[in-house]
Write an enzyme that holds these catalytic residues in place. Sequence first.
Site, PDB file in Angstrom:
ATOM      1  N   LYS A  37       0.668  -1.268   0.052  1.00  0.00           N
ATOM      2  CA  LYS A  37      -0.145   0.097   0.082  1.00  0.00           C
ATOM      3  C   LYS A  37       0.714   1.232  -0.086  1.00  0.00           C
ATOM      4  O   LYS A  37       0.668   1.919  -0.979  1.00  0.00           O
ATOM      5  CB  LYS A  37      -0.664  -0.021   1.214  1.00  0.00           C
ATOM      6  N   THR A  38       1.565   1.272   0.996  1.00  0.00           N
ATOM      7  CA  THR A  38       2.624   2.364   0.932  1.00  0.00           C
ATOM      8  C   THR A  38       3.578   2.374  -0.058  1.00  0.00           C
ATOM      9  O   THR A  38       3.842   3.911  -0.713  1.00  0.00           O
ATOM     10  CB  THR A  38       3.479   2.406   2.307  1.00  0.00           C
ATOM     11  N   ASP A 224      -1.844   7.933   4.076  1.00  0.00           N
ATOM     12  CA  ASP A 224      -1.396   6.459   4.494  1.00  0.00           C
ATOM     13  C   ASP A 224      -2.015   6.248   6.138  1.00  0.00           C
ATOM     14  O   ASP A 224      -2.147   7.032   6.682  1.00  0.00           O
ATOM     15  CB  ASP A 224       0.120   6.305   4.518  1.00  0.00           C
ATOM     16  N   GLU A 225      -2.422   4.948   6.160  1.00  0.00           N
ATOM     17  CA  GLU A 225      -2.771   4.386   7.458  1.00  0.00           C
ATOM     18  C   GLU A 225      -4.062   5.021   7.707  1.00  0.00           C
ATOM     19  O   GLU A 225      -4.341   5.704   9.012  1.00  0.00           O
ATOM     20  CB  GLU A 225      -1.660   4.821   8.519  1.00  0.00           C
ATOM     21  N   GLN A 255      -5.269  -3.181  10.963  1.00  0.00           N
ATOM     22  CA  GLN A 255      -4.162  -2.555  11.776  1.00  0.00           C
ATOM     23  C   GLN A 255      -4.622  -1.304  12.207  1.00  0.00           C
ATOM     24  O   GLN A 255      -3.712  -0.588  12.776  1.00  0.00           O
ATOM     25  CB  GLN A 255      -3.044  -2.258  10.729  1.00  0.00           C
ATOM     26  N   ARG A 635       5.501  -7.337  10.980  1.00  0.00           N
ATOM     27  CA  ARG A 635       6.863  -6.316  10.702  1.00  0.00           C
ATOM     28  C   ARG A 635       7.638  -7.351  10.252  1.00  0.00           C
ATOM     29  O   ARG A 635       8.805  -6.836   9.590  1.00  0.00           O
ATOM     30  CB  ARG A 635       6.803  -5.600  11.825  1.00  0.00           C
TER      31      ARG A 635
HETATM   32  P1  ATP Z   1       1.653  -2.118   5.827  1.00  0.00           P
HETATM   33  O1  ATP Z   1       0.445  -2.622   6.278  1.00  0.00           O
HETATM   34  O2  ATP Z   1       2.516  -2.848   6.916  1.00  0.00           O
HETATM   35  O3  ATP Z   1       1.903  -0.758   6.090  1.00  0.00           O
HETATM   36  P2  ATP Z   1       2.192  -1.968   3.018  1.00  0.00           P
HETATM   37  O4  ATP Z   1       0.791  -2.744   2.381  1.00  0.00           O
HETATM   38  O5  ATP Z   1       2.220  -0.440   3.156  1.00  0.00           O
HETATM   39  O6  ATP Z   1       2.481  -2.562   4.651  1.00  0.00           O
HETATM   40  P3  ATP Z   1       4.715  -1.869   2.039  1.00  0.00           P
HETATM   41  O7  ATP Z   1       5.431  -1.278   3.120  1.00  0.00           O
HETATM   42  O8  ATP Z   1       4.311  -0.802   0.820  1.00  0.00           O
HETATM   43  O9  ATP Z   1       3.297  -2.636   2.320  1.00  0.00           O
HETATM   44  O10 ATP Z   1       5.432  -3.204   1.104  1.00  0.00           O
HETATM   45  C1  ATP Z   1       5.847  -4.132   2.062  1.00  0.00           C
HETATM   46  C2  ATP Z   1       7.159  -4.888   1.143  1.00  0.00           C
HETATM   47  O11 ATP Z   1       6.700  -5.159  -0.229  1.00  0.00           O
HETATM   48  C3  ATP Z   1       8.098  -3.642   1.109  1.00  0.00           C
HETATM   49  O12 ATP Z   1       9.383  -4.165   1.258  1.00  0.00           O
HETATM   50  C4  ATP Z   1       7.908  -3.342  -0.550  1.00  0.00           C
HETATM   51  O13 ATP Z   1       9.232  -2.951  -1.194  1.00  0.00           O
HETATM   52  C5  ATP Z   1       7.526  -4.633  -1.158  1.00  0.00           C
HETATM   53  N1  ATP Z   1       6.668  -4.700  -2.246  1.00  0.00           N
HETATM   54  C6  ATP Z   1       5.570  -3.762  -2.347  1.00  0.00           C
HETATM   55  N2  ATP Z   1       5.154  -4.056  -3.512  1.00  0.00           N
HETATM   56  C7  ATP Z   1       5.872  -4.862  -4.337  1.00  0.00           C
HETATM   57  C8  ATP Z   1       5.606  -5.266  -5.578  1.00  0.00           C
HETATM   58  N3  ATP Z   1       4.995  -5.256  -6.630  1.00  0.00           N
HETATM   59  N4  ATP Z   1       6.791  -6.313  -6.093  1.00  0.00           N
HETATM   60  C9  ATP Z   1       7.625  -6.533  -5.188  1.00  0.00           C
HETATM   61  N5  ATP Z   1       7.810  -6.237  -3.954  1.00  0.00           N
HETATM   62  C10 ATP Z   1       6.837  -5.340  -3.395  1.00  0.00           C
HETATM   63 MG    MG Z   2       2.118   0.871   4.845  1.00  0.00          MG
END
Ligand code: ATP
Ligand code: MG
Length: 791
Positions: A37-38, A224-225, A255, A635
């Site tokens: 997402k982020t 975000d969040e 979360q 995490r």
């Molecule tokens: P959270 O809910 O914990 O905030 P998130 O959904 O924001 O998580 P991110 O932090 O954006 O997730 O991504 C998690 C991991 O996955 C990071 O290491 C990121 O680099 C990797 N990632 C995200 N998208 C891809 C993708 N399309 N291909 C490969 N790796 C990815």
């Molecule tokens: Mg995130």
Amino acid sequence: AQARAAAYLDKLNAEQRQAVETLDGPVLMLAGAGTGKTSALTARIAHLIHTGRAQPNEILAVTFTNKAAREMKERVGRHLGGAIEGMPWLGTFHSVCVKLLRRHAELVGLKSNFTILDTDDQIRLLKQLISAANIDEKRWPARQLAGLIDGWKNRALTPEKVSGRETAAFNNRGSELYAAYQDRLKTLNAVDFGDLLLHMVTIFQTHADVLAQYQRWFRYILVDEYQDTNVAQYMWLRLLAQGHKNICCVGDDDQSIYGWRGAEVGNILKFEKDFPGAAVIRLEQNYRSTEHILAAASGLITANEGRLGKELWTEARGGEKVRLIGHWDGEEEARWIGEELEALQRGTRGNPPVSLNDQAILVRASHQMRAFEDRFLTIGLPYRVIGGPRFYERLEIRDAMAYFRLVVSPDDDLAFERVINTPKRGLGDKAQQRIQVAARENGLSLLDGARMLIAEGTLSGKAAGQLRLFVENIGRWHEEIVQASPATATTRAEDDDLLIEPAEDGVAPANDQSHVRLAERILEESGYVEMWQNDKTPEAPGRLENLKELVKALEQFDNLQGFLEHVALIMDNDKSETEDKVSIMTLHAAKGLEFPVVFLPGWEDGLFPSQRSMDESGLKGLEEERRLAYVGITRAEELCTISFAGNRRVYGQWQSQMPSRFIDELPVRHVDVLTPPGLYGGGMNGGGFSAGGFGGSTAMDDRVARADVYNSPGWKRLQSAQSRPVSQPREVRRMAVDAQGESDYEIGDRVFHKKFGYGEVMGTEGDKLIVEFDKAGEKRLLAGFVVPAAE
Ligand code: ATP
Ligand code: MG
């Protein structure tokens, strides 16, 4: 027309791409942990700039921590090949609101150089108001009032808007005291945290022109969040988004961990109603964690009711199971984790070495940190504490900051009170009272009140000379700041052009470091440093070190005011440190972050879940704790270790602990129970038995049972070897309730409950046991809440 293809798009999956490329209208990205997402949000910012949809300073992007904001800025820069000019409106709600409020402070009766109070100041102020209102502070503590007021502010309620039953709060004086508090803040030219948003919402609601200006200006809004926004933040966003309606929010209902601070997970559920026609995008692939980690977290969170429910999968097969280990006490736990960290760092577990930077310890409550800090200091293991106000909470730091505050804003009376007689200047209560009276009677700040007394010559003796020196010093230092940067010290009229100019942190003026030298001089010339040099307590050298640290931290800022602001917003101050360090932080501070190796200590009932959440009627608190556990596990990228201690020292008293009920909720297939080390310790994995077998007990469902840990040979051996009285049950049978909801207790079994004490099983009713407690009488409760009593 889109410019040349951008590399940042190639890394995204189809759903993420959709979230990045759907630029017109509202977008909601609702997805589980680690699904990117982020990452997608960051790519979206890059895309907006790359395609020329918006200038960097026309994008409003809100993250949850300053650290997250910094990282996002860096990443956007990288996506665009480093060609990014300042993004002044990328930050936390608070940091963005501070900037806005400085521009429009006069609309709510403040000057643009207002001070941001911390909790301590807030409490001190409330105490004064409570006693002035003739209320017994013992029965009606200031902290309680502070909590009430924060709650109202989180809901965007000004004193006039507090209504209904709530007006009866705090002995019927709550809203009245709230109003008095707001008045007092205005007089002090100060705000508290909650005010930052509250004032901005008020300004937007009452000044349509100001609102319209920002609605036009912010072409794109990103959050975000989103699951952790409170009502005030939500209103603020909605007001701003009514302009272009290009708002993109991302979040995860599982979360949501700030309910206790007024966050409303409902905001995310309402999004589609608030913004009709919103594109809703779901992501399901987790890119962060290996299979077992993800499965353990997903299994745990299914115990919560009323979830949206999301499927998560990962391509990262295999990897280690989530490790679970019980320790004798908290020190043993810290010792073991220290050894693990070093073993992983050196690669002596047959693993590729893992840098300490890639390892983290996530605790439920910040007081848990001390055991780790102590241990790591002893063995010389470098660590950093992240996200916490710990450094800035120290006495000497708070004193020093009060000096800085008073110099920046001479009418900051709270800062004045804090430092007027620190170090001792012979200005005791009596002299201070005279200053107070002089100030009040003439509508002056305390500093000006003091000036008046000096001019009148009404004070005499040594005190008079000391006061004169103090007042002159403050005045002189303040002049220096005004000379260096007039804008920060005078009220700045509202100026539309400001918006168009590169904002404060666009192109920063050359940092001449004069504020650092000024800060040093303030601490020297005020006698504050000398006070600690003369102090003979063992803490004094450490305090002097901290003061040096503080001055060092200033180097990263352009001026004192900017620094004060950042501290007020609880920045962590160790971004420039390069040494490898393990990170210690609270679970709350870990949101959005990821580490290859994660330790989750202290999984014990009463600690995690917190006692408070367990005492509460209803499941709300407990479910929030469970989401926090979900955040913790997710995490971890490769290795996640959960631990608990059987005994803990709480306020100097040994207390026996029950393993966390969340341990019972972990799916057994994805967990490895390790043997506790201890005297005959088998060490890592030695004797650890694989999931499913569980030392003879028959698993009735696929949950880990806490009892199994106690039943493990290693734990028993450890217990029999320890001389300290053991209050854990010696014979523990399986305590989980099976799928049909039947427990395997028999009538007449003796059981123990953390709160009710010992009792006897009288029978069952549905999925509950009927227990006659020796002291508390008959209760009906789930079998999981009691353990068999020691023989
Ligand atoms: P959270 O809910 O914990 O905030 P998130 O959904 O924001 O998580 P991110 O932090 O954006 O997730 O991504 C998690 C991991 O996955 C990071 O290491 C990121 O680099 C990797 N990632 C995200 N998208 C891809 C993708 N399309 N291909 C490969 N790796 C990815
Ligand atoms: Mg995130």
